[in-house]
Design an enzyme around this catalytic site. Structure first.
Site, PDB file in Angstrom:
ATOM      1  N   GLY A  47      43.205  30.630  58.466  1.00 12.32           N
ATOM      2  CA  GLY A  47      43.769  29.627  57.569  1.00 12.32           C
ATOM      3  C   GLY A  47      43.206  28.263  57.911  1.00 12.32           C
ATOM      4  O   GLY A  47      42.047  27.991  57.629  1.00 12.32           O
ATOM      5  N   PHE A  48      44.033  27.404  58.484  1.00  8.43           N
ATOM      6  CA  PHE A  48      43.625  26.039  58.840  1.00  8.43           C
ATOM      7  C   PHE A  48      43.127  25.284  57.609  1.00  8.43           C
ATOM      8  O   PHE A  48      42.051  24.697  57.636  1.00  8.43           O
ATOM      9  CB  PHE A  48      42.539  26.038  59.937  1.00  8.43           C
ATOM     10  CG  PHE A  48      42.979  26.674  61.220  1.00  8.43           C
ATOM     11  CD1 PHE A  48      43.720  25.953  62.139  1.00  8.43           C
ATOM     12  CD2 PHE A  48      42.654  27.996  61.496  1.00  8.43           C
ATOM     13  CE1 PHE A  48      44.117  26.541  63.339  1.00  8.43           C
ATOM     14  CE2 PHE A  48      43.050  28.591  62.673  1.00  8.43           C
ATOM     15  CZ  PHE A  48      43.791  27.870  63.597  1.00  8.43           C
ATOM     16  N   HIS A  49      43.881  25.368  56.551  1.00  4.15           N
ATOM     17  CA  HIS A  49      43.524  24.594  55.364  1.00  4.15           C
ATOM     18  C   HIS A  49      44.731  24.454  54.445  1.00  4.15           C
ATOM     19  O   HIS A  49      45.747  25.146  54.613  1.00  4.15           O
ATOM     20  CB  HIS A  49      42.340  25.230  54.619  1.00  4.15           C
ATOM     21  CG  HIS A  49      42.618  26.573  54.038  1.00  4.15           C
ATOM     22  ND1 HIS A  49      42.184  27.757  54.611  1.00  4.15           N
ATOM     23  CD2 HIS A  49      43.294  26.940  52.921  1.00  4.15           C
ATOM     24  CE1 HIS A  49      42.587  28.772  53.877  1.00  4.15           C
ATOM     25  NE2 HIS A  49      43.264  28.311  52.846  1.00  4.15           N
ATOM     26  N   ALA A  50      44.594  23.537  53.483  1.00  5.28           N
ATOM     27  CA  ALA A  50      45.554  23.407  52.383  1.00  5.28           C
ATOM     28  C   ALA A  50      44.744  23.480  51.092  1.00  5.28           C
ATOM     29  O   ALA A  50      43.506  23.437  51.113  1.00  5.28           O
ATOM     30  CB  ALA A  50      46.294  22.075  52.477  1.00  5.28           C
ATOM     31  N   ARG A  95      48.387  25.730  55.964  1.00  9.82           N
ATOM     32  CA  ARG A  95      48.828  27.059  56.422  1.00  9.82           C
ATOM     33  C   ARG A  95      47.928  27.600  57.523  1.00  9.82           C
ATOM     34  O   ARG A  95      46.711  27.384  57.515  1.00  9.82           O
ATOM     35  CB  ARG A  95      48.941  28.056  55.270  1.00  9.82           C
ATOM     36  CG  ARG A  95      47.701  28.802  54.786  1.00  9.82           C
ATOM     37  CD  ARG A  95      46.725  27.947  54.038  1.00  9.82           C
ATOM     38  NE  ARG A  95      47.297  27.109  53.002  1.00  9.82           N
ATOM     39  CZ  ARG A  95      47.458  27.483  51.737  1.00  9.82           C
ATOM     40  NH1 ARG A  95      47.035  28.649  51.356  1.00  9.82           N
ATOM     41  NH2 ARG A  95      47.944  26.645  50.844  1.00  9.82           N
TER      42      ARG A  95
END
Ligand code: TYD
Length: 135
Positions: A47-50, A95
């Site tokens: 994830g590590f993104h929006a 997330r």
């Protein structure tokens, strides 16, 4: 922040289990894309993104994992370990997915086709995006 979760239709009979859901009824958007993640290496985090616009519903259809959601103000951690339940992940939410069991299959229903331009992959940029949105 409270997680928004879905309870999908579930039929159990002598043959086994069946779960079903329909776009715009059981998830609050049209489903344009489906993807799934499995075989996640022990201890790995994804994830590590929006997303700017994308809405998603996440279902761990086998095994278990955790999802961390961050709206810029608060962080929550949600356990997904039930194939009949979904977790809504709206836009502008950071997330991260982690603690995947070895057998985890993580299915995502998405409201849009893939578009790299919709991603925010830097946490500081995510916070700046939220500030800009609120202004
Ligand atoms: P990404 O969404 O970054 O995965 P995660 O956040 O779970 O680590 O996607 C990983 C790579 O796969 C990235 O290069 C984009 C590509 N990808 C597609 O081309 N189409 C898709 O529908 C998805 C979800 C990813």
């Amino acid at each position: 922040m409270q997680p928004t979760t879905f309870d999908f239709h579930h039929r159990e009979d002598e043959i086994g289990q069946l779960v079903f859901l329909e776009e715009c009824k059981d998830v609050p958007f049209e489903v344009k894309r489906v993807y799934y993640i499995y075989g996640v290496k022990d201890g790995a985090r994804r994830g590590f993104h929006a997303h700017k616009s994308l809405e998603q519903a996440c279902i761990c259809i086998h095994g278990s994992c955790k999802v961390m959601l961050d709206d810029g103000k608060e962080r929550i951690d949600v356990v997904l370990d039930d194939p009949t339940k979904g977790l809504y992940v709206g836009n502008a939410v950071w997330r991260e997915m982690y603690d995947f069991s070895e057998d985890a299959v993580f299915l995502v229903l998405a409201s849009e086709y893939f578009d790299e331009q919709d991603y925010i992959r830097d946490y500081d940029q995510f916070l700046a995006y939220l500030k800009e949105k609120e202004a």
